[in-house]
Motif scaffolding. Sequence first.
Motif, PDB file in Angstrom:
ATOM      1  N   GLY A  47     -24.492 -10.522 -96.904  1.00  0.00           N
ATOM      2  CA  GLY A  47     -25.688 -10.378 -95.775  1.00  0.00           C
ATOM      3  C   GLY A  47     -25.295 -11.329 -94.436  1.00  0.00           C
ATOM      4  O   GLY A  47     -26.270 -11.900 -93.886  1.00  0.00           O
ATOM      5  N   GLU A  48     -24.038 -11.242 -94.180  1.00  0.00           N
ATOM      6  CA  GLU A  48     -23.706 -11.996 -93.130  1.00  0.00           C
ATOM      7  C   GLU A  48     -24.020 -11.314 -91.738  1.00  0.00           C
ATOM      8  O   GLU A  48     -24.016 -10.345 -91.524  1.00  0.00           O
ATOM      9  N   THR A  49     -24.217 -12.223 -90.761  1.00  0.00           N
ATOM     10  CA  THR A  49     -24.761 -11.905 -89.343  1.00  0.00           C
ATOM     11  C   THR A  49     -23.354 -11.879 -88.546  1.00  0.00           C
ATOM     12  O   THR A  49     -22.667 -12.694 -88.682  1.00  0.00           O
ATOM     13  N   PHE A  50     -23.423 -10.476 -87.609  1.00  0.00           N
ATOM     14  CA  PHE A  50     -22.277 -10.533 -87.008  1.00  0.00           C
ATOM     15  C   PHE A  50     -22.592 -10.103 -85.355  1.00  0.00           C
ATOM     16  O   PHE A  50     -23.822  -9.534 -85.152  1.00  0.00           O
ATOM     17  N   VAL A  51     -21.634 -10.351 -84.494  1.00  0.00           N
ATOM     18  CA  VAL A  51     -22.410  -9.756 -83.174  1.00  0.00           C
ATOM     19  C   VAL A  51     -21.905  -8.228 -83.092  1.00  0.00           C
ATOM     20  O   VAL A  51     -20.750  -7.993 -83.670  1.00  0.00           O
ATOM     21  N   ALA A  52     -22.748  -7.533 -82.490  1.00  0.00           N
ATOM     22  CA  ALA A  52     -22.625  -5.983 -82.490  1.00  0.00           C
ATOM     23  C   ALA A  52     -22.015  -6.149 -81.211  1.00  0.00           C
ATOM     24  O   ALA A  52     -22.592  -5.668 -80.195  1.00  0.00           O
ATOM     25  N   MET A  53     -20.533  -5.931 -80.973  1.00  0.00           N
ATOM     26  CA  MET A  53     -19.827  -5.806 -79.701  1.00  0.00           C
ATOM     27  C   MET A  53     -19.723  -4.452 -79.579  1.00  0.00           C
ATOM     28  O   MET A  53     -19.364  -3.565 -80.059  1.00  0.00           O
ATOM     29  N   PRO A  54     -20.704  -4.015 -78.180  1.00  0.00           N
ATOM     30  CA  PRO A  54     -20.707  -2.634 -77.708  1.00  0.00           C
ATOM     31  C   PRO A  54     -19.068  -1.976 -77.268  1.00  0.00           C
ATOM     32  O   PRO A  54     -18.326  -2.787 -76.963  1.00  0.00           O
ATOM     33  N   ALA A  55     -19.075  -0.830 -77.485  1.00  0.00           N
ATOM     34  CA  ALA A  55     -18.003  -0.237 -77.060  1.00  0.00           C
ATOM     35  C   ALA A  55     -17.725  -0.253 -75.679  1.00  0.00           C
ATOM     36  O   ALA A  55     -18.581  -0.068 -74.809  1.00  0.00           O
ATOM     37  N   LEU A  56     -16.289  -0.524 -75.130  1.00  0.00           N
ATOM     38  CA  LEU A  56     -15.945  -0.410 -73.751  1.00  0.00           C
ATOM     39  C   LEU A  56     -15.491   0.722 -73.369  1.00  0.00           C
ATOM     40  O   LEU A  56     -14.322   0.849 -73.087  1.00  0.00           O
ATOM     41  N   ARG A  57     -16.358   1.641 -73.308  1.00  0.00           N
ATOM     42  CA  ARG A  57     -15.996   3.023 -72.971  1.00  0.00           C
ATOM     43  C   ARG A  57     -15.632   3.377 -71.566  1.00  0.00           C
ATOM     44  O   ARG A  57     -16.440   2.587 -70.720  1.00  0.00           O
ATOM     45  N   MET A  58     -14.491   3.937 -70.827  1.00  0.00           N
ATOM     46  CA  MET A  58     -14.244   3.953 -69.497  1.00  0.00           C
ATOM     47  C   MET A  58     -14.074   5.361 -69.279  1.00  0.00           C
ATOM     48  O   MET A  58     -13.599   6.376 -70.006  1.00  0.00           O
ATOM     49  N   ASP A  59     -14.446   5.580 -67.880  1.00  0.00           N
ATOM     50  CA  ASP A  59     -14.113   7.018 -67.398  1.00  0.00           C
ATOM     51  C   ASP A  59     -12.545   7.064 -67.132  1.00  0.00           C
ATOM     52  O   ASP A  59     -12.072   8.457 -67.204  1.00  0.00           O
ATOM     53  N   ALA A  60     -11.605   6.092 -66.692  1.00  0.00           N
ATOM     54  CA  ALA A  60     -10.367   6.245 -66.419  1.00  0.00           C
ATOM     55  C   ALA A  60      -9.886   4.825 -66.804  1.00  0.00           C
ATOM     56  O   ALA A  60     -10.381   3.820 -66.858  1.00  0.00           O
ATOM     57  N   ALA A  61      -8.571   4.994 -66.982  1.00  0.00           N
ATOM     58  CA  ALA A  61      -7.717   3.635 -67.329  1.00  0.00           C
ATOM     59  C   ALA A  61      -6.429   3.672 -66.631  1.00  0.00           C
ATOM     60  O   ALA A  61      -5.930   4.756 -66.442  1.00  0.00           O
ATOM     61  N   LEU A  62      -5.791   2.712 -66.160  1.00  0.00           N
ATOM     62  CA  LEU A  62      -4.847   2.527 -65.149  1.00  0.00           C
ATOM     63  C   LEU A  62      -3.914   1.320 -66.308  1.00  0.00           C
ATOM     64  O   LEU A  62      -4.192   0.401 -66.337  1.00  0.00           O
ATOM     65  N   VAL A  63      -2.528   1.819 -66.526  1.00  0.00           N
ATOM     66  CA  VAL A  63      -1.848   0.892 -67.173  1.00  0.00           C
ATOM     67  C   VAL A  63      -0.339   0.905 -66.572  1.00  0.00           C
ATOM     68  O   VAL A  63       0.018   2.006 -66.159  1.00  0.00           O
ATOM     69  N   HIS A  64       0.541   0.016 -66.773  1.00  0.00           N
ATOM     70  CA  HIS A  64       1.967  -0.055 -66.455  1.00  0.00           C
ATOM     71  C   HIS A  64       2.724  -0.299 -67.489  1.00  0.00           C
ATOM     72  O   HIS A  64       2.684  -1.568 -68.216  1.00  0.00           O
ATOM     73  N   LEU A  65       3.778   0.397 -67.565  1.00  0.00           N
ATOM     74  CA  LEU A  65       4.872   0.361 -68.937  1.00  0.00           C
ATOM     75  C   LEU A  65       6.180   0.346 -68.293  1.00  0.00           C
ATOM     76  O   LEU A  65       6.197   0.624 -67.143  1.00  0.00           O
ATOM     77  N   ASN A  66       7.215  -0.078 -69.266  1.00  0.00           N
ATOM     78  CA  ASN A  66       8.446  -0.331 -68.618  1.00  0.00           C
ATOM     79  C   ASN A  66       9.024   1.061 -68.589  1.00  0.00           C
ATOM     80  O   ASN A  66       9.947   1.284 -67.456  1.00  0.00           O
ATOM     81  N   ARG A  67       9.055   2.078 -69.402  1.00  0.00           N
ATOM     82  CA  ARG A  67       9.627   3.316 -69.514  1.00  0.00           C
ATOM     83  C   ARG A  67       8.467   4.366 -69.721  1.00  0.00           C
ATOM     84  O   ARG A  67       7.516   4.128 -70.531  1.00  0.00           O
TER      85      ARG A  67
END
Length: 280
Positions: free
Chosen positions: A145-165
């Motif tokens: 019966g534990e209570t939790f925060v219901a963290m909503p999904a962080l849905r995005m239209d687009a994402a930008l990331v940078h990687l080494n290769r």
Amino acid sequence: MTDKTMTPEDVVARLRSGMTLGIGGWGSRRKPMALVRALLRSEITDLTVVSYGGPDVGLLAAAGKISKLIAPFATLDSIPLEPHFRAARQRGAFALTEVDEAMFMWGLHAAANRLPFLPVRAGLGSDVMRVNPGLRTVTSPYDDGETFVAMPALRMDAALVHLNRADRLGNGQYLGPDPYFDDLFCEAADAAYVSCEQLVDGFQDAVPQTLLVKRHAVTGVVETPNGAHFTSCVPDYGRDEPFQKLYATTPWDEFAERFLSGADEKSYQSAVHAWHEEQK
């Protein structure tokens, strides 16, 4: 197989005002800064930005591109609070949803798994719930019966990331000590664009754990050497601390005129090189 290579301008041409945009990296570490700078040169505005915030947030906020920010922080790491973010926030330039780092991570997980929310303990007993009255709690259906925060999904239209290769198919590799959740950003977005220090033909000898981003989650790939500047992209280069200090202490209009008024990324890199030469 599909060749997904693009230019920064190609990426920005696929973005629109009013989008929810995720930006990978963490603070002032491995941010897709060349893509952010291309976005600054565009007419796009009214963005909801989702980020472990760093100078990406500061630049976009100073330029008036953000209408809402969802973030656990906005920092330059060696400078604790991102100054251009702070200035924009103090003048009420955008709305802010500030959540715990772990809550933010589980929001990415929820979106990547196409769930409306995930239950988390983080945030309970803190002011996170007070400053975000829209957050809800859920009760475990099991005997605990534990209570939790219901963290909503962080849905995005687009994402930008940078990687080494990266390769031309959209597979991406990080070589530093931390993945910074870039894979989750890509999987949580409808479209994902990966910039990289170097395009490679394949990853035959790569350690499998370093192959963070998979082609099925990637829309486009951009080769941008030094494209995370002035943030770090270990082991290719560290953070440009002198330039970051300049950014943090220079009035926005003056900084933008000298370093961001050019037509493309090459203009920015040339301006940075000229500044460093002046310091010798």
